[in-house]
Design a protein around this motif. Sequence first.
Motif, PDB file in Angstrom:
ATOM      1  N   TYR A 186       0.881  -1.171   0.000  1.00  0.00           N
ATOM      2  CA  TYR A 186       0.000   0.000   0.000  1.00  0.00           C
ATOM      3  C   TYR A 186       0.916   1.219   0.000  1.00  0.00           C
ATOM      4  O   TYR A 186       1.549   1.526   1.020  1.00  0.00           O
ATOM      5  CB  TYR A 186      -0.892  -0.012   1.237  1.00  0.00           C
ATOM      6  CG  TYR A 186      -1.658  -1.316   1.414  1.00  0.00           C
ATOM      7  CD1 TYR A 186      -2.920  -1.495   0.855  1.00  0.00           C
ATOM      8  CD2 TYR A 186      -1.104  -2.383   2.136  1.00  0.00           C
ATOM      9  CE1 TYR A 186      -3.629  -2.683   1.020  1.00  0.00           C
ATOM     10  CE2 TYR A 186      -1.798  -3.579   2.301  1.00  0.00           C
ATOM     11  CZ  TYR A 186      -3.049  -3.726   1.735  1.00  0.00           C
ATOM     12  OH  TYR A 186      -3.727  -4.913   1.899  1.00  0.00           O
ATOM     13  N   ASP A 193     -10.735 -14.757   3.123  1.00  0.00           N
ATOM     14  CA  ASP A 193      -9.784 -15.610   2.409  1.00  0.00           C
ATOM     15  C   ASP A 193     -10.331 -17.031   2.462  1.00  0.00           C
ATOM     16  O   ASP A 193      -9.904 -17.853   3.260  1.00  0.00           O
ATOM     17  CB  ASP A 193      -8.392 -15.488   3.033  1.00  0.00           C
ATOM     18  CG  ASP A 193      -7.805 -14.094   2.805  1.00  0.00           C
ATOM     19  OD1 ASP A 193      -7.870 -13.611   1.661  1.00  0.00           O
ATOM     20  OD2 ASP A 193      -7.326 -13.486   3.767  1.00  0.00           O
ATOM     21  N   HIS A 231     -12.751  -9.225   6.137  1.00  0.00           N
ATOM     22  CA  HIS A 231     -11.808  -8.191   6.571  1.00  0.00           C
ATOM     23  C   HIS A 231     -11.515  -7.240   5.422  1.00  0.00           C
ATOM     24  O   HIS A 231     -11.734  -7.560   4.254  1.00  0.00           O
ATOM     25  CB  HIS A 231     -10.526  -8.811   7.140  1.00  0.00           C
ATOM     26  CG  HIS A 231      -9.855  -9.816   6.251  1.00  0.00           C
ATOM     27  ND1 HIS A 231     -10.193 -11.150   6.226  1.00  0.00           N
ATOM     28  CD2 HIS A 231      -8.854  -9.680   5.358  1.00  0.00           C
ATOM     29  CE1 HIS A 231      -9.436 -11.788   5.364  1.00  0.00           C
ATOM     30  NE2 HIS A 231      -8.606 -10.912   4.804  1.00  0.00           N
ATOM     31  N   ARG A 289       2.959   0.914   3.417  1.00  0.00           N
ATOM     32  CA  ARG A 289       2.831  -0.260   4.293  1.00  0.00           C
ATOM     33  C   ARG A 289       2.935  -1.506   3.428  1.00  0.00           C
ATOM     34  O   ARG A 289       2.391  -1.523   2.304  1.00  0.00           O
ATOM     35  CB  ARG A 289       1.485  -0.253   5.000  1.00  0.00           C
ATOM     36  CG  ARG A 289       1.147  -1.549   5.726  1.00  0.00           C
ATOM     37  CD  ARG A 289      -0.157  -1.414   6.507  1.00  0.00           C
ATOM     38  NE  ARG A 289      -0.501  -2.630   7.235  1.00  0.00           N
ATOM     39  CZ  ARG A 289      -1.269  -3.605   6.737  1.00  0.00           C
ATOM     40  NH1 ARG A 289      -1.780  -3.511   5.527  1.00  0.00           N
ATOM     41  NH2 ARG A 289      -1.528  -4.675   7.461  1.00  0.00           N
ATOM     42  N   ARG A 319       0.419 -18.425   3.572  1.00  0.00           N
ATOM     43  CA  ARG A 319      -0.712 -19.320   3.342  1.00  0.00           C
ATOM     44  C   ARG A 319      -0.248 -20.717   2.968  1.00  0.00           C
ATOM     45  O   ARG A 319       0.859 -20.873   2.447  1.00  0.00           O
ATOM     46  CB  ARG A 319      -1.553 -18.789   2.152  1.00  0.00           C
ATOM     47  CG  ARG A 319      -2.112 -17.410   2.355  1.00  0.00           C
ATOM     48  CD  ARG A 319      -2.229 -16.649   1.054  1.00  0.00           C
ATOM     49  NE  ARG A 319      -2.694 -15.278   1.301  1.00  0.00           N
ATOM     50  CZ  ARG A 319      -3.945 -14.866   1.160  1.00  0.00           C
ATOM     51  NH1 ARG A 319      -4.860 -15.677   0.695  1.00  0.00           N
ATOM     52  NH2 ARG A 319      -4.281 -13.636   1.448  1.00  0.00           N
TER      53      ARG A 319
HETATM   54  O1  LIG Z   1      -3.098  -5.749   4.275  1.00  0.00           O
HETATM   55  C1  LIG Z   1      -3.688  -6.442   5.095  1.00  0.00           C
HETATM   56  O2  LIG Z   1      -3.508  -6.339   6.311  1.00  0.00           O
HETATM   57  C2  LIG Z   1      -4.712  -7.462   4.634  1.00  0.00           C
HETATM   58  C3  LIG Z   1      -4.276  -8.287   3.456  1.00  0.00           C
HETATM   59  C4  LIG Z   1      -5.300  -9.312   3.076  1.00  0.00           C
HETATM   60  O3  LIG Z   1      -6.400  -9.319   3.563  1.00  0.00           O
HETATM   61  C5  LIG Z   1      -4.970 -10.350   2.097  1.00  0.00           C
HETATM   62  O4  LIG Z   1      -3.852 -10.353   1.567  1.00  0.00           O
HETATM   63  O5  LIG Z   1      -5.832 -11.208   1.840  1.00  0.00           O
END
Ligand SMILES: O=C(O)CCC(=O)C(=O)O
Length: 195
Positions: free
Chosen positions: A103, A115, A170, A182, A188
């Motif tokens: 970001y 996810d 989220h 950031r 994963r």
């Molecule tokens: O940037 C974040 O904290 C979330 C990233 C996220 O939700 C993802 O990569 O699926």
Amino acid sequence: MLPDELPADMFHYQLQALSADKATQLYHYLRDNLAWQQPSIHVFGKWHPIPRLQAYIGDPDSAYEYSKQVFSPMPWPEPLARMRERLNNQLGCKFNAVLVNYYRNGLDSMGWHADDEPELGAQPTIASLSLGALRKFKLRHKHSRVVTDVPLRHGSLLIMKGQSQQHFEHSLPKQRKVTQGRINLTFRHIDASLL
Ligand SMILES: O=C(O)CCC(=O)C(=O)O
Ligand SMILES: [Fe+2]
């Protein structure tokens, strides 16, 4: 540590998984060395470039599919190979991929989602490492719609596990006042046989 409404069997927060110095070092390394991409995703019949940059890294068998696209993994740079190894040992996981999101400032963001892609399996453990600017991570309970803000700090690790993706979505909303970048890494385990 985390607000009470977040079940402890789904969310765990480690404030300092990396010291501030190590986290800063890793932030600069990733920002300057990863092959960042800005793919487009298909939403309501239109293609839009994602509002952030990303890099997908993993073992050769960890191709990842979302928004009707397949993302082939790039090989592990040494610092991320070490981090993966450490997290696998610490958490007893078998992470084989990491999605890295950059970001660039507060105008970059990620919309609401869970996810819950099939290749992650039914109750995935996802380890989310944050580097750089403090941003507000939001969790929303799918049924009650209650929203909880979790500020994700430089060097912190948020673990999402168990039924977290079934019950919560989220997002990372825009924060216009944030001028710094950031980087977030979500480790994963991708099981291609579930695709
Ligand atoms: O940037 C974040 O904290 C979330 C990233 C996220 O939700 C993802 O990569 O699926
Ligand atoms: Fe996510």
